[in-house]
Structures are given as structure tokens and as C-alpha cells.
Write a protein that holds these residues in place. Sequence first.
Motif: not given
Length: 460
Positions: A257-264, A287-288
Motif C-alpha cells: 500500500f505504501e509503495r502505491y501511495a508513493e507513486y500516486a 506531494r506538493d
Amino acid sequence: MSTRQDGAPSPVVRSRADLVDWIAAGCKPADQWRIGTEHEKIVFHTDDLSPVPYEGPRGIRAILEALAVRYGWLPIMEGENIIALKRPDGEPVATVSLEPGGQFELSGAPLETLHEVADETQQHLDQVSAIGKDLGVGFLGLGFSPTWTREETPRMPKRRYAVMTRYMPQVGKGGLDMMYRTATIQVNLDFGSEADMVKKLRVSLALQPIATAIFAASPFTEGKPNGFLSMRSEVWRDTDKRRTGMLPFVFEEGMGFERYAEYALDVPMYFVYRDGEYIDVAGASFRDFLEGKLAALPGERPTIDDWSDHLTTLFPEVRMKRFLEMRGADGGRWRRICALPAFWVGLLYDQTALDAAWSLVKDWTAEERQALRDGVPRLALKTPFRNGKLLEIAREAVAISRGGLAARARKNARGQDEREYLAPVEEIVASGRTIAEQLLEAYHGPWKGDVRRVFGEYAF
């Protein structure tokens, strides 16, 4: 695409962990897994085969208003415009919404069996067909509008689409065609845990080109063959590459889940919804936003609803929200609408079938997966793979799916299990001939080069 409605205030996001936790909250025990099916239809006037605009006595708005009056749907408004319909409180959650070019979409309720999906689909098609008959409007089940130019295609007054229309030409050549001229069938399926999600996401991404090939049904553009079997799939290949594609990172160590969130977080945003308005922030990252650095909203932090909205603007071949969304298929009629969820439910909702499907694809390289994705729009089941064709792999996948549906043993009142809905897929892989190839044979044969014949033969 999703339709935003105002509701109770959403919590402000305090950290990236909030974003991850929101996705992870989609985990459900297997007895709560459901099937959500979405399908789009191309709308046309039956007398002259022209596209249907929003306004007018036979327009999209008139169809929505008639569905509300006759069948009890409730309107969802954006200013003075009806942009969607929903069912009343206490009924299964379902919406009718508009795609940018007037494509008419049912986003179905989360249902337990494919039998219920079939009934829901038939009821919806009966309703729109009855309204369409009164208004002189038809609904076409293909993946790409076969005759109209982009300029001839109407534009729906949905504010988020204005933001996307401005931004799309900056990031690819296919974005506007994707928005205004394509139609699809999609299915949303659940996961039980992070590990279950990862396995299902990997299997469904690897096999998504097979779904694209089996369901290929868009060989015409502006009245002529376009050189592809799935033009819908082809335009996605050049539609904002930062938010589309096969997501090779999903197959890497540490996926979750965390890796997908980082992508998003790094996929460019389109908009932020505030007080009924869509604020154009296209190109900025979430992220901004998380750091209060959006130029249009300086210092403001996102809410969980903003995160949910943003995830709906990511368009990989399989999309994750609080469920997995299979995005590879061209539009089609009732049998094909039911067949797509049958294919994926059989593969992903029985553990033995899921394990077999993973064994089928686990040694494929990122380059092989991408080569399949690149090849199927033009070649479909004839796409080369290793020492053979994709057709052989498709036959294996369909056999695994059939076994998974048999193991589910969900029967209707007639004692039939869900395998009956897989029949159109089995017919395609048995013959090796897609709907697109059948359409081209008709075009070069009995249709004598007249693509307009498709409106009669492939309408609902």
C-alpha cells in the motif's frame, strides 16, 4: 469517471500514513468481497446516426430527466446542469454518469454474484432502451466511436472535464480521443489483505493485455478501418504516460500500500474540489499539496476526499483505490458486459485459481509485459509471445478462470453457476477471432465498406 458530491467535511491529511491507511482500509474478509461493474455506451440519434448533445429535446439531459421521472433515479446537479443520477437512500448504491463526449455510464452497485451483475445490467439497459426508443436515441456497444470526428463529438458540461481538456494536449497525443471517443467495460474487485492485494494486482496487470485482446472491439475511426483491433487501447498508449501504463514497480520487492501511495503522490494532479468548484491545479503533485505548496491554494492542506479524488485521476491498466479496478476492455453489449467480470472473478476470487494465474505469469519480465501491452491494440490475440502467440496464454487464463467460477459454485434459481457468463470469452479464445476482426470481415463483406451498418448491428 467519478462524480463528486458535497457531503460531510472530510478529515485533513496529517501525514503520508493517513494516505496509506485510507487505501489499506479497503481490506475485507472474503465473505464481504463484491463485484462492481461499470460500462459505457456511445449514444447516437437513430434517424441520422449523429452524436447526441447535452441540450435539446433529444439530448443527454433529456435522457437523464426521463430516467429520473420514470424510474425513480435522483439527479446529481452541478450548478444548473444534471451531470449524473443516483439511487435513493436505502437502495443499492449505483450511479448513472456522463463521460466527456456524452458516453453514458452505469457504475453498478457492489454485488455478491455475477447473476446479480447480469440482472442489474439488464435492468439498466432495459431502462435506457425504453427512454431511447421514445426519444429516437440508440446506445452502441463498441470501444471507440466509429464515425464521428473529435470536432463533431459533443462536450458535456461537467467542470472537471474542462480542466482535463485543457491539460491533456500538453502530456500526450491521445488524451482528448480517450476522453471524447472511447467507451469501456470495467470491473472493481476487493482484496483481503496487503499480500492478497499485491498478488491480485500483479496477476491482473500481467493479464490485462489478454483482456484487452479478448475484448478488442474498436477497429473503425471516422468511417474507416484504423489499422487497430482496439483503437481504445491504442490511444491510452499516448495519454499522459505519468498516470497510465503497466506499473513495473508493482512487481518489485517491497510492493504494498505504501509503495502505491508513493507513486500516486508524484502523479500530477488535475484539480482540487472546493465549495462546488474545481480549482485547476493541473501539473502540481499531491506531494506538493501535502506540504502546503500548491500555488492555487497556498498553505492549504489536503483532505482525505482530495486524496480519493486524486486516485480517480490515475489511469494505469489496473487502478487501486480501496479496491482494484480492471481497465483493459473495450465496450460491448450485455453478454460482454457480464463476461468481463466473469473472467476476472474466476481468476481472482478463488485461491486455487489465483495461485494458478500467478504461476502462469510470475516469470514474465517487465519487457515482456510491456511488449504485450504495446502489441495487443493492433494484433490482439495474434500478438507474439515467446515461441507462440498470446492466444495460447489467453486459453490457459480462461481455463483457470472457468475453474475458479466452478469452485465458487454460486448458483441462480435455475441451478446454473457463474460459468455461463464466461461463454463469450470462451467463444473468442476457441475461434481466435475477436469482435473487431468480425467487424472488419463484415465491413469488407456484406457491409460493402459502410461502417454505419455497425449502429444497427451492435446497438443495444
